[in-house]
Design an enzyme around this catalytic site. Structure first.
Site: not given
Ligand SMILES: Cc1ncc(COP(=O)(O)O)c(C=O)c1O
Length: 407
Positions: A67, A120, A193, A218
């Site tokens: 951790r 998002y 992001d 992704k």
């Molecule tokens: C732009 C973006 N940020 C964050 C996330 C969150 O990622 P996770 O599903 O791995 O928690 C997503 C998920 O689709 C996303 O498209």
């Protein structure tokens, strides 16, 4: 070559004891694998208790408990920081865990966040539902409108700015250098992001972002078999994030770290193919009689084409596309999704296989049609994450599915 025992007395110990300890903890491995192994151990042992004491006191070069840090995860963090051009990075259990940690470590009760309207959905929900209750105010503005953004920064003096490189699902490209310049001049920290734009395409830290976040689920991992997130940042901010992760426990597991580490190795190859395919697919869709509008920053017709050209500097335009099926109702789009033979009709993005998603059913489900239509997300819009298959096969599958949409 496995060490038979780590203890001379083991031969005389009971079978249960020997079953647990024999072969474990070789003092000095006599081999060196060419790739970083998965280190699943939750704890680490030191012959010298003083060394262990130093490790527990925070000596970063030593591991004591997963951790707090793990060698497999560290290898991944090293390569991601290297690719993003930051001093360090830190893995998390999911993209959302990374987003949450990056925000949490940058604000305190009473802070103000300025975020783009096109965030998002779950990041927006986290700001609205979690951070509000913690005394953090979020103001929203359209970051594509730089005058309005400059005005909002002046009005709200935000502690943190939260944005994304490419917006979902209309694929508008944020002018990150301009946002960073405005934000930095006002003393704000900038969180980008960058999930839609892996570092082979764009590196937000080069343009002034303090925190670069990825859902590794992704492109970075890329094979649809890992859930993870990562924040690339400075050493000081990493320390804050590490302190947070220690208490919050939202760390990346070593198995997931290893899968992501393996995925990253082929990221440049995969992403180059995905960008090439996406350009071919976008052009084919643009010329298709059954298609209305195509949103892809690589097309000259896209509102963000010039910004994309400047930011991505010839490295491609990403591999995310959205398009409208002419005059399609919800039922027609369902027909399209069901007719797909090759492209996978599922959520998520960035995988080696192409994926198609219906925003009205998924990401924008809770938004009323009237509100969605105002921002260009009607019932006729579908999203496509382009994979590494042969572009002609993707195009052929889209063609036949679009033709079957309006039965
Ligand atoms: C732009 C973006 N940020 C964050 C996330 C969150 O990622 P996770 O599903 O791995 O928690 C997503 C998920 O689709 C996303 O498209």
């Amino acid at each position: 070559m496995t060490a038979e025992t780590n203890n001379k007395k083991s031969a005389v110990r009971g079978l249960a004891t020997r079953a647990v300890h024999t072969g474990e903890r070789p003092a000095q491995p006599q081999f060196r694998p060419t790739v970083t192994p998965i280190y699943p151990g939750s704890t680490y042992v030191y012959d010298d208790v003083e060394v262990m004491d130093a490790a527990l006191a925070g000596d970063d070069s030593k591991y004591v408990y997963t951790r707090y840090g793990n060698p497999t995860t560290s290898a991944l963090e090293e390569v991601v920081a290297n690719l993003e051009g930051t001093a360090s990075s830190i893995g998390f259990a999911s993209g959302m865990a990374a987003v949450h940690a990056a925000i949490f470590s940058s604000v305190a009760p009473g802070s103000t966040i300025l975020a783009t309207r096109d965030l998002y959905g779950h990041t927006f929900a986290s700001l609205r539902d979690h951070f509000t209750t913690w005394g953090v105010t979020t103001e929203l503005v359209d970051f594509l409108d730089l005058n309005a953004t400059a005005e909002a920064i002046k009005t709200y003096s935000p502690d943190l700015i939260v944005c994304e490189t490419i917006t979902n699902p209309l694929m508008k490209v944020t002018d990150i250098p301009a946002i960073c310049e405005l934000g930095r001049a006002a003393g704000a920290a900038i969180l980008v992001d960058s999930t839609f734009t892996p570092p082979v395409l764009y590196r937000p830290a080069d343009d002034g972002a303090h925190l670069v976040v990825h859902s590794m689920t992704k492109y970075l991992a890329g094979h649809g078999d890992v859930t993870g997130g990562i924040v690339a940042t400075t050493r000081m901010r990493r320390q804050q994030l590490s302190d947070y992760a220690k208490l919050n426990g939202s760390i990346l597991g070593p198995f997931e770290a290893w899968l992501a580490l393996r995925g990253v190795k082929t990221l440049p190859l995969r992403f180059r193919q995905q960008c090439e395919n996406a350009m071919k697919v976008a052009k084919a869709l643009d010329a298709h009689p059954g298609v209305g509008l195509v949103n892809y920053p690589g097309l000259k017709s896209h509102a963000s084409h010039e910004t994309a050209k400047r930011l991505f500097d010839g490295r491609g335009y990403g591999a995310m596309i959205s398009f409208t099926i002419k005059d399609a109702t919800k039922e027609d789009v369902f027909n399209y999704l069901e007719a797909l033979n090759l492209i996978v009709p599922a959520t998520s993005l960035g995988d080696i296989y192409s994926l198609s998603l219906y925003p009205a059913m998924a990401s924008h489900r809770s938004m009323p049609l009237e509100d969605r239509e105002k921002i260009g997300i009607g019932d006729d819009l579908v999203r496509l994450s382009v994979g590494i298959e042969d572009a002609d096969d993707i195009i052929e599958d889209l063609d036949q599915a679009i033709r079957k949409a309006r039965r």
